[in-house]
Design an enzyme around this catalytic site. Structure first.
Site, PDB file in Angstrom:
ATOM      1  N   HIS A 164       0.875  -1.185   0.000  1.00 54.49           N
ATOM      2  CA  HIS A 164       0.000   0.000   0.000  1.00 54.49           C
ATOM      3  C   HIS A 164       0.908   1.230   0.000  1.00 54.49           C
ATOM      4  O   HIS A 164       1.696   1.427  -0.917  1.00 54.49           O
ATOM      5  CB  HIS A 164      -0.917  -0.117   1.225  1.00 54.49           C
ATOM      6  CG  HIS A 164      -2.087   0.813   1.274  1.00 54.49           C
ATOM      7  ND1 HIS A 164      -2.435   1.649   0.250  1.00 54.49           N
ATOM      8  CD2 HIS A 164      -3.007   1.046   2.269  1.00 54.49           C
ATOM      9  CE1 HIS A 164      -3.513   2.347   0.592  1.00 54.49           C
ATOM     10  NE2 HIS A 164      -3.874   1.997   1.821  1.00 54.49           N
TER      11      HIS A 164
ATOM     12  N   HIS B  87      -1.960  -2.523  -9.737  1.00 55.79           N
ATOM     13  CA  HIS B  87      -2.956  -1.940  -8.837  1.00 55.79           C
ATOM     14  C   HIS B  87      -4.174  -2.847  -8.804  1.00 55.79           C
ATOM     15  O   HIS B  87      -4.528  -3.434  -9.822  1.00 55.79           O
ATOM     16  CB  HIS B  87      -3.363  -0.537  -9.313  1.00 55.79           C
ATOM     17  CG  HIS B  87      -4.027   0.254  -8.240  1.00 55.79           C
ATOM     18  ND1 HIS B  87      -5.365   0.157  -7.971  1.00 55.79           N
ATOM     19  CD2 HIS B  87      -3.516   1.136  -7.353  1.00 55.79           C
ATOM     20  CE1 HIS B  87      -5.658   0.948  -6.962  1.00 55.79           C
ATOM     21  NE2 HIS B  87      -4.557   1.556  -6.558  1.00 55.79           N
TER      22      HIS B  87
ATOM     23  N   ASP C  59       2.819   5.530  -6.867  1.00 57.87           N
ATOM     24  CA  ASP C  59       4.003   5.450  -6.015  1.00 57.87           C
ATOM     25  C   ASP C  59       5.293   5.346  -6.802  1.00 57.87           C
ATOM     26  O   ASP C  59       6.371   5.624  -6.281  1.00 57.87           O
ATOM     27  CB  ASP C  59       3.883   4.251  -5.065  1.00 57.87           C
ATOM     28  CG  ASP C  59       2.858   4.519  -3.979  1.00 57.87           C
ATOM     29  OD1 ASP C  59       2.754   5.675  -3.556  1.00 57.87           O
ATOM     30  OD2 ASP C  59       2.166   3.579  -3.570  1.00 57.87           O
TER      31      ASP C  59
END
Ligand code: CMC
Length: 430
Positions: free
Chosen positions: A265, A306, A364
């Site tokens: 995460h 994802h 990210d």
């Protein structure tokens, strides 16, 4: 909301009619909440096919790469708005007018200071603590200090808790960093905007005040904005679950921070930099791509893939552009990590494994590179994600508490353990 129904045929039972719910966007949803009355449960580890709530805050279409906050596309917000305006939008459902915005910004500025006694909490942590450990602890501890925002049934208390959390997170985050360096804490400076103030608290010294670079502050604001909310992800669902029992907002956000910390995460931005550092050179990329594809190797390409986006992550598109702007503004095109990241992205996007599994760079992948380029230490990356996501968490928490759907979250299970058996006294056991 329910227009139609589906029929469930189950051996030994009469057909069960299940209402089909329609949202304003997105797929139809089968309401299975009544199944327990028929002594049946659904099984869905990881919630891949389960909606745990209804929500008006954020919409994602993972196949089309769409992300809307209160109806506004993320790319539009990133281009035309700013982080605090998006905070207002998430919390209130509408963009503010000029007066409302000034009022909101001024309210946030009013709450940036921490109760002075909270400073002594930091001394209890070893200097080499991960700042996420400090964040979990100190945010949870806010509930011991701010008793006038703990009545969760009172909307005014909930609003005050939200303002406090959004305002104080940068202060706590910067204090965690200063503590790790052994430097004095820097108080917030309310003449600065949200992102500038964070950079000021991170990088100023009493002997050497730091004037935040406007390009860096703008990039920081965009990073905050792009992380503000993301529907029912693991940390937001954790906040909702913790809040469903009636726990106070500071405790719930602390639970969200803990859930965010994991590398699957929010910890991924830190993991991306660690991975790129480990790869070290363009010549070694193919070796790591091969490892990511090997079923017998647990290594994954961090910053790729994802659960919901099976097309490009729309946040990553904006982040990639910001990444280029920051590199340009800071004249660091030759940054080896950035060059390595771009090459890795190029190779992975052409690789059949990543194409077939629809694995694209996520938010990210680029945020870590920008943060690294602007001098944020790697272990602060997830802290920055947590700061930015606080508004999303508290908005969902608030929505849940104001909703007639509110029920304590209590999943069931498929029990696969031993059957009931007789207790064997200690002296008779083998
Ligand atoms: N590298 C290599 N293979 C991957 C990757 C990856 N990064 N991500 C998924 N796969 C493979 C996985 O092995 C599986 O293959 P198979 O079907 O052969 O078993 C398939 O793709 C589907 O993966 P999954 O784990 O079932 O998918 P998921 O939806 O449960 O996981 C994820 C999503 C984000 C946890 C995963 O893609 C991942 O671990 N990515 C790396 C960590 C990361 O970048 N996380 C940040 C997510 S975005 C920000 C946030 O939400 O916090």
């Amino acid at each position: 909301m329910a227009n139609d129904s589906a029929e469930l045929r189950f051996p030994g039972k009469d057909p069960i009619s299940l209402p089909i719910l329609e949202g304003t966007l997105g797929p139809q949803v089968i309401d299975v909440s009544d199944l327990a009355r028929h002594d049946l449960f659904t099984f869905d580890p990881g919630f891949q096919s389960t909606a745990a709530c209804s929500s008006k805050i954020t919409f994602i279409d993972g196949d089309k790469g769409i992300l809307l906050h209160r109806g506004y596309p993320i790319a539009t917000l990133a281009e035309r708005s700013d982080y605090l305006e998006v905070c207002y939008l998430l919390l209130n459902g509408e963009l503010p007018n000029k007066v409302q915005k000034d009022d909101f910004v001024s309210n946030i500025r009013h709450h940036t200071m921490l109760h002075e006694q909270l400073s002594s909490f930091f001394n209890g942590f070893p200097r080499n603590s991960h700042p996420m450990a400090i964040l979990c602890g100190v945010v949870g501890a806010l509930s011991a200090f701010y008793h006038d925002s703990l009545e969760i049934k009172n909307p005014a208390h909930r609003e005050l808790a939200a303002l406090r959390l959004i305002a104080k997170m940068p202060t706590i985050a910067a204090m965690a960093y200063k503590y790790s360096l052994g430097q004095p804490f820097v108080y917030p400076k309310n003449s600065l905007n949200y992102a500038e103030n964070f950079l000021h608290m991170m990088f100023s010294l009493p002997a050497e005040p730091d004037t935040p670079n406007p390009v860096i502050a703008a990039a920081m604001d965009k990073i905050f904005l792009l992380h503000a909310d993301h529907e029912q992800n693991a940390s937001t669902s954790t906040v909702r679950l913790a809040g469903s029992s009636g726990a106070n907002p500071f405790a719930c956000i602390s639970a969200g921070i803990a859930a965010l910390w994991g590398p699957a995460h929010g910890g991924a931005n830190e993991a991306v930099i660690n991975m790129l550092t480990e790869i070290g050179d363009v010549s070694r990329i193919s070796q790591y791509i091969a490892r990511a594809k090997d079923k017998n190797d647990s290594f994954r390409l961090m910053g790729f893939g994802h659960r919901v986006y099976k097309n490009f992550d729309p946040r990553a598109k904006v982040m990639r552009q910001t990444c280029h702007e920051v590199m340009e503004a800071l004249q660091i095109h030759d940054n080896p990590l950035f060059k390595l990241a771009l090459k890795l992205e190029e190779i992975a996007l052409q690789d059949p494994y990543f194409i077939e599994k629809k694995l694209y760079p996520n938010v990210d992948f680029y945020s870590g590179i920008i943060l690294k380029a602007i001098g944020i230490p790697t272990n602060m990356f997830t802290v920055i994600f947590a700061m930015a996501r606080t508004v999303g968490w508290i908005t969902h928490w608030n929505e849940m508490l104001g909703s007639p759907e509110l029920k304590i979250g209590r999943p069931r299970q498929l029990y696969t353990g031993t059957l009931e058996r007789a207790f064997v006294p200690l002296e008779q056991r083998n």
